[in-house]
Write an enzyme that holds these catalytic residues in place. Structure first.
Site, PDB file in Angstrom:
ATOM      1  N   HIS A   1      26.562 -18.074  23.851  1.00 13.63           N
ATOM      2  CA  HIS A   1      27.876 -18.469  23.333  1.00 13.63           C
ATOM      3  C   HIS A   1      28.300 -19.820  23.908  1.00 13.63           C
ATOM      4  O   HIS A   1      28.832 -20.681  23.205  1.00 13.63           O
ATOM      5  CB  HIS A   1      28.887 -17.371  23.704  1.00 13.63           C
ATOM      6  CG  HIS A   1      30.298 -17.699  23.390  1.00 13.63           C
ATOM      7  ND1 HIS A   1      31.192 -18.113  24.354  1.00 13.63           N
ATOM      8  CD2 HIS A   1      30.992 -17.686  22.227  1.00 13.63           C
ATOM      9  CE1 HIS A   1      32.370 -18.334  23.800  1.00 13.63           C
ATOM     10  NE2 HIS A   1      32.277 -18.084  22.508  1.00 13.63           N
TER      11      HIS A   1
ATOM     12  N   GLU B   1      26.480 -22.520  22.147  1.00 13.70           N
ATOM     13  CA  GLU B   1      27.074 -22.749  20.818  1.00 13.70           C
ATOM     14  C   GLU B   1      28.261 -23.719  20.930  1.00 13.70           C
ATOM     15  O   GLU B   1      28.375 -24.685  20.167  1.00 13.70           O
ATOM     16  CB  GLU B   1      27.528 -21.408  20.233  1.00 13.70           C
ATOM     17  CG  GLU B   1      28.313 -21.501  18.942  1.00 13.70           C
ATOM     18  CD  GLU B   1      29.596 -20.677  19.001  1.00 13.70           C
ATOM     19  OE1 GLU B   1      30.676 -21.273  18.808  1.00 13.70           O
ATOM     20  OE2 GLU B   1      29.524 -19.447  19.223  1.00 13.70           O
ATOM     21  N   HIS B   2      29.125 -23.485  21.904  1.00 10.72           N
ATOM     22  CA  HIS B   2      30.275 -24.380  22.093  1.00 10.72           C
ATOM     23  C   HIS B   2      29.812 -25.804  22.374  1.00 10.72           C
ATOM     24  O   HIS B   2      30.344 -26.764  21.817  1.00 10.72           O
ATOM     25  CB  HIS B   2      31.118 -23.904  23.289  1.00 10.72           C
ATOM     26  CG  HIS B   2      32.180 -22.921  22.917  1.00 10.72           C
ATOM     27  ND1 HIS B   2      33.496 -23.136  23.189  1.00 10.72           N
ATOM     28  CD2 HIS B   2      32.117 -21.728  22.279  1.00 10.72           C
ATOM     29  CE1 HIS B   2      34.207 -22.100  22.759  1.00 10.72           C
ATOM     30  NE2 HIS B   2      33.385 -21.235  22.205  1.00 10.72           N
TER      31      HIS B   2
END
Lengths: 426, 421
Positions: free
Chosen positions: A69, A72-73
């Protein structure tokens, strides 16, 4: 490159699959009459993939929870600007998400899809992180973790998973914890990136107002060939039994909410799809809004229309979930046990089975009516190792015996857990 | 695509959108009445009970069994508010007959089913069936209680309650818990009858082909009712307070919420929409780029217009220690626009974003239905292309003027309890 046309024998819908020379699998669905375009560029890398190695590695690498995650950012920033600024020039609406088993970058638009597709393919293949930007992101994601902790639906779901799973990382919040993301640095992000963002581990799906030839020409222009390095992901051994049968938490909620789930045996590919559809039909037969159990619980005031079911699965985990609001979740659990036992004893009424099958089929037809849903269907099917239209085929060949067998083998009382979020006492 | 609206009875519009690409038929029937604290709960319940049973399918189980047999056809009721107007309705959707395995007439059966729900409810002697009403009432009370479960939505509702205090829009479309608790089956039935007789009604049918039988059924049913529609006002600007009001609640939450409501006396809705887009509706907006990205003051910070009340709200998820700093920066970013600091890129990207959103209208049955309903409320039925031309004609000067017409009216804070102690 060969264009394979995949057609649904049940509905006549079709799409194109291409195995691109770069290693990427590409799914394209031209949808005449629609104005919008939805594209997803995804990697089979989610929050559960915390342990992995390449063919040439001797040891497995273990990474902190929440790193997929985090990555992804960070991919949304390139060296010169933010990716949103690039999309602002085409008018597309860009976004991304990380789930348990995948990370996807997407855009939707109705004009200039060619430029937006170039942006998508380019930035995902071009990572750029510095320790400074990584440090800053820790603050932003820390806030996101706090926000999701205030979401009772999210909490009740993860509490349920923690009741079920001893070791499998599915029980860990997708974003990780403030402590786990503090261990992430730029080097670790690059390592994960070069492991999982290999085009051989990725898929592009695009649907709507597009031309397949144009899409493929842009792919030829933008994709950089990757060598398949034999990625291998593993999960800790997970016993069949559950951790604890129930868990209660207090949060500011107006109405108490619950998740009741069965921990089932996991499987992959076509077998998982068949099992998913059997589980879906079984849960509908037991508890959909036309069932005896639903009627009884509604009459007794134990449930309301938020009551619903979900089949949730991926690599190493498979669950059937019953959820909703209730002032007496234990009553719902008892009714579910009783109804499952009754159905196993008396069998499935063929008329009911046929009705639920029709209802499920209707839901699948509706999905094909929507550009966003089609793009998601294409990418999800590939990542699950099945064909785009296999779900309808599996449903049309399913028998009531398949459903009963699933219930007998998997909806076992000892593997049932309950998670409840109750309101604060006044 | 073909769009057509005809008046089928007194103040009852029937709009059809025919688009052959759709695999489903979709029907939405909206009843519009002035939002009033005295009638909101009874209206919501009187509409909601209609999708629980009808005179032929007399229990929820029988109704759901039928819907399930019709290939999972959808049927639901809804209540919402648009400014000072309460909108209640029934929505239904089903797959095209050509997808049925056994040649069933799904559309014909759904027409009959919806007609029975609306015009032949499960009621006698001026009351709804007791079981159906009991289920509906519990459902409504649970829905009101559960508003707090969604913290962001709850904060926005509380902000509206504060900003529009003393006006109809301060009310929830479901009424208060107390008023909902007090509604009897008789009152809900009277409210339902009154809606049939006095509400303004708009029906939308979106499908691959026209269905004259559906239009005829609706026309006959509404035509048989003696109707005297009450007028509704779709746009009523909310007056600005002389002093900014700040109110807060404390909960056991980890992230605080802040909602700022600005009000304007401007009628330039197109300039206001562009202003809102540049200010905080996209990931390249001033609020996102500065308050979230550059200064890391909020996890989310976005704005939206409430055109029906002449208002604009900014809602954010923020840590307690950053509340004042975030508020100052949110207002400073608006000041930037007030001073004309809008780049050509910002304007261009806002237009592109609106163009993309407008061009996508028509890709789902709901987007068609919502588009033409909203334009009906605006009193100006235009296509998305025509609307975009209006946006293109907005100049920077008009955006600056719109920004200068906004004044901060009220602030709502959801605070974390532990930090308060």
């Amino acid at each position: 490159m060969e264009k394979n046309i995949i057609t649904s024998p049940d509905t006549g819908d079709s799409c194109i699959h291409v195995k691109h020379s770069s290693g990427l699998d590409i799914y394209i669905c031209e949808m005449p009459g629609f104005s919008s375009v939805e594209a997803l560029f995804g990697t089979k890398y989610g929050s559960v993939n915390t342990m992995f190695k390449m063919r040439d590695d001797k040891e497995y690498t273990v990474v902190p929870e929440g790193i997929a995650h985090f990555l992804e950012h960070k991919l949304f920033e390139n060296e010169d600007c933010d990716v949103f600024e690039l999309y602002a020039k085409t008018g597309a609406s860009g976004n991304a998400f990380t789930s348990f088993d995948k990370t996807c970058y997407l855009f939707s638009c109705s004009k200039n899809y060619q430029d937006s597709l170039r942006i998508l393919l380019d930035f995902v293949q071009k990572p750029y992180f510095t320790q400074e930007t990584v440090d800053k992101e820790q603050g932003i994601i820390g806030q996101e973790i706090k926000m999701t902790n205030d979401n009772p639906e999210w909490r009740v779901f993860f509490n349920m998973l923690r009741c079920m799973y001893h070791s499998h990382p599915v029980k860990i919040d997708i974003a990780g914890t403030v402590e786990s993301i503090a261990q992430i640095d730029a080097d670790l992000l690059y390592k994960c990136y070069y492991t999982f963002y290999n085009l051989n581990n990725m898929v592009l799906s695009i649907a709507g107002n597009i031309s397949a030839d144009e899409v493929l020409a842009i792919c030829d222009e933008c994709l950089r060939p990757c060598e398949d390095k034999g990625l291998e992901t593993v999960f800790p051994d997970e016993p069949d039994d559950i951790v604890m049968p129930e868990f209660f938490e207090t949060q500011p909620v107006g109405a108490p909410i619950f998740n009741i789930g069965y921990k089932c045996h996991d499987c992959r590919g076509q077998e998982r799809l068949k099992k998913t559809m059997a589980a879906s039909v079984a849960s509908s037969l037991l508890s959909d809004a036309s069932s005896d159990m639903y009627k009884r619980l509604l009459d007794e005031g134990a449930i309301n229309s938020t009551f619903g079911t979900e089949v949730f699965n991926g690599d190493g985990y498979f669950t059937v979930i019953f959820s909703g609001e209730s002032s007496d979740p234990a009553k719902v659990r008892d009714a579910l046990i009783e109804e499952t036992d009754r159905m196993l004893r008396e069998g499935i009424d063929e008329k009911d089975f046929e009705r639920i099958r029709k209802s499920t089929y209707g839901m699948l037809i509706r999905e094909l009516n929507n550009v966003e849903a089609v793009a998601n269907l294409l990418i999800n099917a590939h990542m699950d190792g099945v064909g785009p239209y296999d779900t309808i085929s599996v449903l049309s060949h399913m028998t009531s015996k398949d459903v009963l067998d699933f219930m007998k083998e998997e909806m076992v009382r000892e593997h049932m857990v309950m998670s409840v979020i109750e309101g604060e006492a006044d | 695509m073909e769009y057509k609206r005809t008046v089928i009875a007194g103040n009852v519009g029937f709009s059809t959108v025919i688009d052959e690409k759709f695999k489903t038929g979709s029907l939405v029937i909206r009843f519009m009445v002035p939002l009033d604290s005295k009638t909101a709960a009874a209206n919501a319940m009187g509409m909601s009970v209609l999708t629980c049973s009808n005179s032929k399918l007399t229990t929820l189980a029988k109704l759901n069994e039928k819907l399930s047999a019709l290939y999972g056809a959808g049927l639901s009721s809804f209540a919402r508010k648009r400014g000072d107007v309460q909108i209640l309705g029934v929505a239904a959707s089903w797959i095209n007959d050509r997808y049925a395995f056994d040649g069933e007439n799904i559309s014909g059966e759904m027409t009959e089913l919806v007609r029975d729900c609306l015009f032949a409810p499960n009621a006698s002697d001026g009351e709804f069936d007791a079981d159906s009403f009991r289920i509906t009432k519990k459902e409504m009370l649970d829905r009101i209680d559960a508003e707090l479960n969604n913290k962001r939505g709850y904060a926005i509702s509380r902000a509206a309650e504060i900003a529009f205090r003393g006006e109809p829009a301060e009310n929830s479309c479901y009424g208060t818990r107390e008023s909902a608790e007090g509604v009897s089956s008789k009152e809900a039935y009277s409210a339902y009858r009154k809606l049939l007789e006095t509400a303004q009604v708009e029906i939308f049918y979106v499908a691959a082909a026209a269905d004259p039988a559906l239009e005829k059924a609706m026309s006959e049913s509404f035509g048989a009712i003696s109707r005297q529609a009450e007028p509704v006002v779709f746009r009523a600007k909310s007056p600005l307070r002389s002093e900014v009001v700040t109110e807060s609640d404390e909960f056991d939450v980890r992230q605080c919420k802040m909602v700022l409501t600005f009000k304007s006396d401007s009628d330039d809705v197109f300039a206001m929409k562009l202003l809102s887009t540049i200010y905080g509706e996209t990931p390249v907006s001033k609020l996102f780029m500065n308050v979230r990205e550059k200064m890391s003051l909020c996890y989310y910070c976005a704005c939206r217009t409430v055109a029906s009340k002449g208002a604009l709200t900014v809602d954010s998820g923020v840590e307690r220690e950053n509340i004042e700093k975030a508020k100052t920066e949110i207002i400073r970013q608006l000041d930037e626009i007030r001073q004309g600091n809008i780049t050509d890129e910002e304007l261009e990207s806002a237009l592109l974003s609106l163009d993309n959103a407008l061009t996508q209208v028509g890709d789902t049955p709901n987007s068609y239905s919502s588009w033409y309903f909203e334009r009906f409320c605006d009193g100006n039925i235009v296509t998305p292309e025509q609307q975009f031309t209006e946006y293109k004609n907005v100049t920077k000067a008009r955006i600056v003027q719109a920004a200068n017409s906004l004044s901060l009216d009220s602030v709502y804070l959801m605070l974390d309890k532990e930090a308060a102690e």
